[in-house]
Design a protein around this motif. Sequence first.
Motif, PDB file in Angstrom:
ATOM      1  N   UNK A   1       0.774  -1.254  -0.113  1.00  0.00           N
ATOM      2  CA  UNK A   1       0.015   0.065  -0.014  1.00  0.00           C
ATOM      3  C   UNK A   1       0.913   1.055   0.101  1.00  0.00           C
ATOM      4  N   UNK A   2       1.953   1.181   0.895  1.00  0.00           N
ATOM      5  CA  UNK A   2       2.868   2.340   0.673  1.00  0.00           C
ATOM      6  C   UNK A   2       3.233   2.614  -0.535  1.00  0.00           C
ATOM      7  N   UNK A   3       3.640   1.743  -1.529  1.00  0.00           N
ATOM      8  CA  UNK A   3       4.178   1.750  -2.753  1.00  0.00           C
ATOM      9  C   UNK A   3       3.160   2.314  -3.680  1.00  0.00           C
ATOM     10  N   UNK A   4       1.938   2.024  -3.539  1.00  0.00           N
ATOM     11  CA  UNK A   4       0.843   2.073  -4.638  1.00  0.00           C
ATOM     12  C   UNK A   4       0.436   3.302  -4.564  1.00  0.00           C
ATOM     13  N   UNK A   5      -0.159   4.079  -5.501  1.00  0.00           N
ATOM     14  CA  UNK A   5      -0.634   5.521  -5.561  1.00  0.00           C
ATOM     15  C   UNK A   5      -2.284   5.154  -5.378  1.00  0.00           C
ATOM     16  N   UNK A   6      -2.737   5.952  -4.677  1.00  0.00           N
ATOM     17  CA  UNK A   6      -4.254   5.903  -4.323  1.00  0.00           C
ATOM     18  C   UNK A   6      -5.121   5.799  -5.494  1.00  0.00           C
ATOM     19  N   UNK A   7      -4.780   6.515  -6.597  1.00  0.00           N
ATOM     20  CA  UNK A   7      -5.615   6.241  -7.817  1.00  0.00           C
ATOM     21  C   UNK A   7      -5.692   5.118  -8.269  1.00  0.00           C
ATOM     22  N   UNK A   8      -4.343   4.147  -8.311  1.00  0.00           N
ATOM     23  CA  UNK A   8      -4.300   3.013  -8.823  1.00  0.00           C
ATOM     24  C   UNK A   8      -5.227   1.862  -7.896  1.00  0.00           C
ATOM     25  N   UNK A   9      -4.998   2.174  -6.371  1.00  0.00           N
ATOM     26  CA  UNK A   9      -5.794   1.297  -5.420  1.00  0.00           C
ATOM     27  C   UNK A   9      -7.360   1.508  -5.838  1.00  0.00           C
ATOM     28  N   UNK A  10      -7.657   2.865  -5.948  1.00  0.00           N
ATOM     29  CA  UNK A  10      -9.114   2.745  -6.222  1.00  0.00           C
ATOM     30  C   UNK A  10      -9.611   1.884  -7.371  1.00  0.00           C
TER      31      UNK A  10
END
Length: 383
Positions: A141-150
Amino acid sequence: MKKKIYETIIIGCGISGLGCAHTLKDNNKDFLVITEDIGGRICTSSDGKVNYGAYFVTYDYKHMKKLVTKGRKIRFKDITFHNGRKRYRFFNRQIIKYIPQLIKLTFHLLKFRRAYGIFKKNCEHMSQKEALEQDPYLKSLYKKKTIDFLKEQHIEGVVNKYIHEVLYAMSFVSDQKPSAFSFLQWTYQLFLLPVNEFSLDKNMTILPFRKNIIRDTVLKIGKKGDNYLIKTRNKKFIARNIVVATPPWISKNLLHLEKIDKTINAYMFHVKGSIREGWDETDDQFFDPHSRTCVISHQTDGSYLVYTKNKNVDLNNYFSSFDIISQKHWKPAFTYPEDLMLDCIQGKNLYLIGDHNIGGMEDSYITGIYAANQIIKNNLSQE
Ligand SMILES: Cc1cc2nc3c(=O)[nH]c(=O)nc-3n(C[C@H](O)[C@H](O)[C@H](O)COP(=O)(O)OP(=O)(O)OC[C@H]3O[C@@H](n4cnc5c(N)ncnc54)[C@H](O)[C@@H]3O)c2cc1C
């Protein structure tokens, strides 16, 4: 005369320096704090009633809570959202269409809260970097951008409709580039937990070690044999352990750090006046990220705080008449970390603490506990 060698010098007395100082004091350790002020980004109006910087604490601020007095509750259901010309509350008929996404989001928030609780506990005895390495879920999660997670989780709809504004109000960032870690860190606390304004009695907080504090500016940290030599505006100091508890952009210069993440600016106007109709439905007005205004918050003393991304926002849009009591340019307000964490241990007996990896007062305080615990542990092993 031989110069005194301090056991530990803490540079900075914001919440991370305070976390370190309190832990050392509780363990009867000798230390000196050299700082420009007390509280750092916890700063208030001249009467101490209105917070100009750090604004709220949440139920999960276990360490911080001991130092502060809680004030007005900020309720999600009482926030008015502004998106262009549209104005709405969280609980309205449209929410029905987002219920499946909302359930999914709540599941992610609960999952994150569980992992993050363990992570914070670990961070008392491990650096944030080590604690993150131990948890592949949080690390990703730390490495992932919010936009990609959503996108991956198919929850963009509910986030864009409601939570987007909340994050903009909290982070002053108008895109979803910050990590999924920080998105979940703030969203679960604001969405699921009681959130309160707070006040910090700075004199009371430093009372146990008031005499160990010197007001000065540190200009340089160098080596002197096995010890460290600190040059301030007025004097030189020698210490065995150094804890750098300054904001990331100052620590960068003091420690010659190569990497420092993106900095975020914000403007704050403390205003007394008559608010126009439409901006007065509830105490908190949150704006969508296309707006230059992030938040308008009605204070218990009747005044208003307006946070904006731009110095030239026209306050006449919101007030029919007003006086600016004070204004502050947060340049920067904080950083948002983009990928890898900085290590707390920057050399033998040299510690970097604060919010350079993870934002917010509670995590900053815990970095202070960790540095103090390391110093105590090293002392014990040398005895
Ligand atoms: C506008 C705004 C709103 C925020 N809202 C919230 C919120 O609601 N909730 C939340 O949890 N967090 C919030 N934060 C973030 C929070 O304030 C920080 O994460 C936290 O306070 C960081 O604490 P710190 O001790 O690491 O740094 P700071 O608070 O920046 O303290 C740094 C210390 O270093 C000292 N210093 C600096 N340079 C030198 C030098 N050269 N020599 C000696 N001393 C020096 C300063 O005087 C200060 O005492 C907000 C921040 C801002 C700016």
